[in-house]
Design a protein around this motif. Structure first.
Motif, PDB file in Angstrom:
ATOM      1  N   GLY A 123       0.826  -1.198   0.000  1.00 38.79           N
ATOM      2  CA  GLY A 123       0.000   0.000   0.000  1.00 38.79           C
ATOM      3  C   GLY A 123       0.862   1.251   0.000  1.00 38.79           C
ATOM      4  O   GLY A 123       0.610   2.202  -0.740  1.00 38.79           O
ATOM      5  N   TYR A 124       1.915   1.223   0.793  1.00 39.84           N
ATOM      6  CA  TYR A 124       2.788   2.391   0.900  1.00 39.84           C
ATOM      7  C   TYR A 124       3.444   2.703  -0.447  1.00 39.84           C
ATOM      8  O   TYR A 124       3.532   3.854  -0.863  1.00 39.84           O
ATOM      9  CB  TYR A 124       3.850   2.148   1.975  1.00 39.84           C
ATOM     10  CG  TYR A 124       4.781   3.312   2.165  1.00 39.84           C
ATOM     11  CD1 TYR A 124       4.365   4.445   2.860  1.00 39.84           C
ATOM     12  CD2 TYR A 124       6.061   3.301   1.623  1.00 39.84           C
ATOM     13  CE1 TYR A 124       5.205   5.521   3.023  1.00 39.84           C
ATOM     14  CE2 TYR A 124       6.916   4.368   1.776  1.00 39.84           C
ATOM     15  CZ  TYR A 124       6.483   5.486   2.472  1.00 39.84           C
ATOM     16  OH  TYR A 124       7.307   6.555   2.626  1.00 39.84           O
ATOM     17  N   VAL A 176      -3.173   9.843  -5.698  1.00 36.14           N
ATOM     18  CA  VAL A 176      -4.166   8.922  -5.148  1.00 36.14           C
ATOM     19  C   VAL A 176      -5.213   9.672  -4.316  1.00 36.14           C
ATOM     20  O   VAL A 176      -6.394   9.343  -4.361  1.00 36.14           O
ATOM     21  CB  VAL A 176      -3.470   7.831  -4.309  1.00 36.14           C
ATOM     22  CG1 VAL A 176      -4.489   7.006  -3.540  1.00 36.14           C
ATOM     23  CG2 VAL A 176      -2.655   6.923  -5.206  1.00 36.14           C
ATOM     24  N   ALA A 202       2.235   2.117  -3.257  1.00 37.72           N
ATOM     25  CA  ALA A 202       1.236   2.569  -4.223  1.00 37.72           C
ATOM     26  C   ALA A 202       0.772   3.996  -3.938  1.00 37.72           C
ATOM     27  O   ALA A 202       0.087   4.602  -4.747  1.00 37.72           O
ATOM     28  CB  ALA A 202       0.038   1.621  -4.201  1.00 37.72           C
ATOM     29  N   LEU A 203       1.150   4.525  -2.771  1.00 40.44           N
ATOM     30  CA  LEU A 203       0.660   5.858  -2.395  1.00 40.44           C
ATOM     31  C   LEU A 203       1.374   6.954  -3.182  1.00 40.44           C
ATOM     32  O   LEU A 203       2.553   6.852  -3.470  1.00 40.44           O
ATOM     33  CB  LEU A 203       0.879   6.099  -0.906  1.00 40.44           C
ATOM     34  CG  LEU A 203      -0.039   5.352   0.046  1.00 40.44           C
ATOM     35  CD1 LEU A 203       0.209   5.821   1.468  1.00 40.44           C
ATOM     36  CD2 LEU A 203      -1.491   5.575  -0.328  1.00 40.44           C
ATOM     37  N   ALA A 223      -3.529   0.628  -2.570  1.00 40.61           N
ATOM     38  CA  ALA A 223      -3.698   1.906  -1.880  1.00 40.61           C
ATOM     39  C   ALA A 223      -5.030   1.923  -1.135  1.00 40.61           C
ATOM     40  O   ALA A 223      -5.106   2.357   0.026  1.00 40.61           O
ATOM     41  CB  ALA A 223      -3.626   3.061  -2.879  1.00 40.61           C
TER      42      ALA A 223
END
Lengths: 299, 320, 355
Positions: A54-55, A62, A57-58, A267
């Motif tokens: 997730g990190y 977003v 993808a940030l 994300a």
């Protein structure tokens, strides 16, 4: 107590028995430690996947852009998740609290146990069944179509029993003397409950509301056929306008064969998980630990 | 209307929701119940019929030619995945509860318990994501082939290892989703056991583990049963995670524990749109019948659990 | 306790602020929901940003949900545009006479496979063989029926994993039409065709959601076979999946391409009726690729407002135009072919009925 009938430990003093006992003790504690480590390990694994992927993808996009095809951002979904969750709470919090008040304060007749039982069983009804019900009745029959209203009602039905039962438990913790004092002064029901009991029980009530919020943010199944999805920000219509939400992005985008879609899914998972865990921890901080208080996040 | 009556009315609305949902599903599914009869529960054949042919009349209902609805594979998938989950979750849940309640110093207990029990707070779809993206490749490419090779002689553990989507994967993920319920309830019950029990056993010369095993655990048996049934209900209705990792089997029963399955809840999500294409509406009503069956099973399971736990709660309040 | 409560209030407050950028609806805004075909979705994805930039008052949310959803949600009035690779059935048309089936372009379907070591070679497959595979009668890759079509190839003795769509799908519709038309006494007589069919149970067979799910499932499962819309050809190429040569009615084995699709279309378009509901599957002609189809937009002719109707008419007209949505760069990106001129005329006549 039921335990009174439990067999007493067979205790012998012989030394080979002592050795056997030591080994059994060791095995027993070992097994329980392994069980614990399995759970702890799984939690760490899930969190690691969600947080690390997730990190990565940030990005600023977003949270500042709406979804565009397989890419773009998640602003529409973040906004939609909050609108749906708060929409659900606006409906479920007053109703749930009122029901909780009835169960805790005016529990005399035969109605209360029945309602308590129905509420507890409602917790166990799969959320997709509630979603299906709302789809046929609200989306189709009433013609609300995919909308904030239909999604919020579905979430409200799911949250209601939690809010009701936690409110009830919280109100039951309020010392009897407080009520009796107020009644002795001639206060009416509504004054005693709303003016004294509810404020005293507020932390507990809030726990239920926070729990409902966490559940609403994390739900997917009941929203697929009530809120659907939209790439755009909400324009303020309660009905006839679909709305996006984060959990949909997780479900729909992870199976797309595009890296940009996977990034959005991770994300979204990052936001949802973080939000839900923060709320759960927050509700734990509000909660006053007392025996007999059922841990509310074990829904 | 006075305040008391108002709250009674609002509480009745809450109670009424369940009644309304069940009644609605029953009424809505009624044409399907009449068309499908009992073979709905005993056959493996979910078939909307020929969508591009003209509808015909069968048993007084308008349906598509060759339409036939039998959901045995869904019932089997639902019950088997739940069975796997509960068989794993009870020992793990109790073991972890024992560790948390007995082995940890009280200062750490609250936060460590919270960490593990937050497994219950993680949304279903996030479990699905994790299962789909991380667990399935691992299971399908490594663990399952290894299990077939080394444990293939055990019935249902041999055969084709499959792709990672299926019964055991669902069972494992469901285990994690329901285990906190068992852990938390048992841990609470252990912590609230009267100190006198413990002291008595220790005075008789029992070690801490013996005390736990022979005195404390039997005392929480009923709570454990209640929590396990509640957990069963939870596993039966899980939707998103199962949808993403079950392999969506259609019309066949699993032949080993790696085989793809479908569950009732996930089937409703994946099939509602297709069902809506049926111009006769029989597909949607049959899906409502699936929802009805699922709803009734959940109500039965939860009802039993609540009655058990209620009884325990009364005991607890008396004891405290 | 007081401090903790205020922390909570702060969290909720921040959340509310995030939710704040809610814009009020501007007058004349038209909000269109397009849902359905995952085969058409990649094209809508390319269209929407270009079109909405030129038409700022129109908002289009495309969704890849499967043609079954496109049909059911457009019929129910939940989506303004239902995208579908399948035309609506006679029974549905009778129930909803105000529905229009408007072709916007022509697409193809690929049969892909994941055979380690053989993905670079184009395996030859026929309708009857695929029918055998999806009925569980042909279980292994080295089955004589497959070997006969591919003499000289060393095929593995491994169980075939057939993958089908779990959602109501136009790809399922055109694929099962191919099986039905090429194997009329087998598949045609038993399973027949539809957006959802009762797949014969095959242990180990998998279901996948949407074309994206099919691509991913084929990639994840060695020895699998799947039917995938041609708009995903770039993905299947990139992942190195095998692409089959399919047997057409004339007996030749062909790959999907603009040329073979146009050849097949040329054989069929003269038969297109006024309501344009026509199967283009398994057409005659030596150079005809056997699985091509019209990509339909399903819309109600009666729209709730004249703005909505005008917006839909304008969008569809743009979509079919060679200077708009059917421009070569759009078509090439998803491996579609534009509608031939006679069909454009028929579609235009249907578009004019939207009011």
């Amino acid at each position: 107590m039921g335990t009174a009938a439990a067999p007493l430990p067979r205790i012998r003093a012989a030394s080979h028995h002592r050795l056997r006992r030591t080994i059994l003790d060791f095995l027993g504690w070992g097994m329980s430690a392994i069980a614990f480590l399995l759970l702890g390990g799984a939690m760490v694994w899930i969190l690691a996947v969600v947080v690390m992927r997730g990190y990565h993808a940030l990005s600023l996009t977003v949270i500042t852009h709406v979804t565009e095809g397989y890419g773009g951002g998640l602003l529409n979904a973040i906004e939609g998740t909050l609108i749906l969750a708060f929409g659900g709470l606006i409906l479920s919090a007053p109703l749930g609290l009122a029901a909780g008040i009835y169960l805790a304060e005016f529990d005399r007749g035969r109605l209360a146990p029945v309602i308590r039982f129905l509420a507890d069983v409602l917790v166990g009804v799969p959320s997709i069944v509630i979603g299906y019900f709302c789809y046929v009745t609200l989306v189709e029959r009433l013609g609300w179509k995919f909308s904030v209203a239909a999604g919020s009602v579905a979430l409200a039905i799911i949250s209601l029993p939690y809010i009701c039962r936690t409110s009830e438990m919280a109100l039951r913790q309020v010392p009897r003397a407080l009520r009796e004092g107020a009644y002795a002064l001639g206060a009416r029901d509504s004054r005693v409950v709303l003016g004294i009991c509810v404020p005293t029980a507020l932390p507990g009530i809030l726990t239920g509301v926070l729990l409902a919020l966490a559940i609403s943010v994390g739900e997917t199944a009941p929203l697929i056929y009530t809120a659907d999805w939209s790439n755009y920000l909400w324009t303020g219509h309660l009905t006839k306008e679909p709305i996006g939400y984060l959990t949909y992005a997780i479900w729909a985008f992870i199976t797309e064969p595009f890296a940009s879609a996977h990034a959005l899914a991770y994300a979204a998972a990052f936001f949802v998980t973080l939000f839900v865990l923060l709320i759960s921890i927050a509700s734990r901080m509000v909660l006053v630990e007392r025996p007999g208080w059922r841990r509310p996040w074990t829904r | 209307m006075n305040f008391r009556r108002l709250t009674a009315l609002l509480a009745s609305i809450l109670g009424g929701i369940l009644v309304v949902i069940v009644t609605f599903l029953a009424v809505y599914a009624w044409p399907a119940v009449r068309f499908n009869r009992l073979h709905f529960l005993t056959q493996n054949n979910w078939n909307l019929g020929n969508l591009y042919a003209d509808p015909i009349m069968v048993r007084g209902q308008q349906v598509l030619p060759a339409a036939h609805y039998g959901i045995l594979f869904l019932i089997a998938g639902t019950l088997l995945s739940t069975l796997v989950a509960i068989v794993l979750a009870v020992p793990i849940g109790v073991g972890a509860a024992v560790f948390l309640a007995e082995a940890l110093p009280p200062v750490m207990r609250a936060w460590v318990s919270l960490f593990v029990e937050l497994l219950a707070a993680i949304p279903s779809v996030v479990y699905g994501l994790w299962g789909y993206a991380v667990v399935i490749p691992f299971l399908g490419h490594h663990l399952f082939p290894w299990m077939v090779e080394h444990f293939g002689f055990i019935p249902f553990f041999g055969g084709h290892a499959g792709s990672g989507y299926g019964l055991l994967t669902c069972g494992l993920v469901l285990t994690l989703m329901i285990v906190p319920l068992i852990t938390a309830t048992v841990r609470d019950a252990l912590v609230t056991q009267p100190a006198a029990l413990r002291e008595g056993a220790v005075a008789l010369g029992a070690s801490r583990f013996e005390t736990l095993w022979s005195v404390l655990l039997p005392g929480v048996r009923r709570v454990l049963t209640g929590a396990s049934i509640l957990a069963t209900g939870r596993a039966l209705g899980e939707t998103m995670a199962v949808l993403m990792i079950s392999g969506n089997a259609l019309n066949y029963l699993p032949n080993n524990i790696y085989s793809p399955i479908s569950t009732m809840a996930s089937f409703i999500v994946s099939q509602l749109d297709s069902a809506l294409e049926d111009p006769t509406g029989m597909a949607v009503r049959s899906l409502a019948e699936v929802a009805l069956v699922l709803c009734l099973i959940s109500i039965a399971v939860n009802g039993i659990a609540r009655v058990l736990l209620l009884y325990q709660d009364r005991q607890l309040t008396r004891a405290v | 306790m007081k401090i903790r409560l205020s922390t909570l209030a702060a969290i909720i407050g921040v959340a509310c602020i995030i939710a704040a950028p809610v814009r009020l609806p501007a007058a004349g805004d038209v909000n269109l929901l397009e849902t359905g075909s995952s085969l058409l979705y990649p094209l809508f994805n390319l269209w929407v940003p270009v079109y909405t930039r030129a038409h700022p008052n129109v908002k289009i949310t495309p969704a890849s949900t499967g043609s079954g959803t496109g049909i059911s949600q457009s019929v129910a009035g939940l989506a303004q545009i239902g995208a579908s690779d399948a035309y609506m059935s006679n029974a549905l048309m009778k129930q909803h006479p105000d529905m229009l089936n408007i072709p916007l372009c022509i697409s193809m379907q690929m049969v892909n496979y994941n055979l380690p070591g053989l993905n670079r070679i184009h395996l030859k497959l026929s309708g009857p063989v695929l029918s055998g595979i999806y009925q569980g009668k042909i279980r292994y890759w080295d089955d004589p029926a497959i070997r006969d079509l591919n003499s000289g190839l060393k095929l593995p003795h491994h169980v075939i994993i057939p993958i089908h769509r779990t959602d109501g799908s136009g790809d399922t519709f055109i694929f099962t039409q191919y099986l039905s038309f090429s194997d009329p006494n087998g598949w045609g007589n038993s399973v027949s065709y539809g957006t959802t069919v009762s797949w014969p149970p095959i242990s180990g067979g998998l279901g996948a959601e949407g074309n994206p799910g099919m691509v991913t499932a084929t990639q994840d499962n060695p020895y699998s076979v799947a039917y995938i819309g041609t708009s995903f050809e770039d993905q299947t190429d990139r992942l190195g999946l095998g692409l089959a040569e399919l047997k057409n009615r004339a007996g030749g084995f062909l790959l999907p391409s603009a040329a073979t699709a146009e050849a097949a279309a040329a054989q069929m378009i003269a038969r297109t009726p006024k309501d344009e509901r026509l199967s283009l599957i398994f057409s005659p002609g030596a150079d005809s690729y056997p699985i091509i189809n019209y990509e339909y937009a399903l819309v109600k002719s009666d729209q709730p407002s004249s703005e909505m109707a005008a917006a839909l008419r304008e969008f569809f007209t743009w979509a079919m135009s060679s200077r708009g949505g059917s421009a070569p760069h759009f078509m090439r990106a998803v491996h579609f072919v534009p509608l031939p001129a006679p069909v454009v005329k028929l579609s235009a006549a249907q578009i004019a009925e939207i009011h």
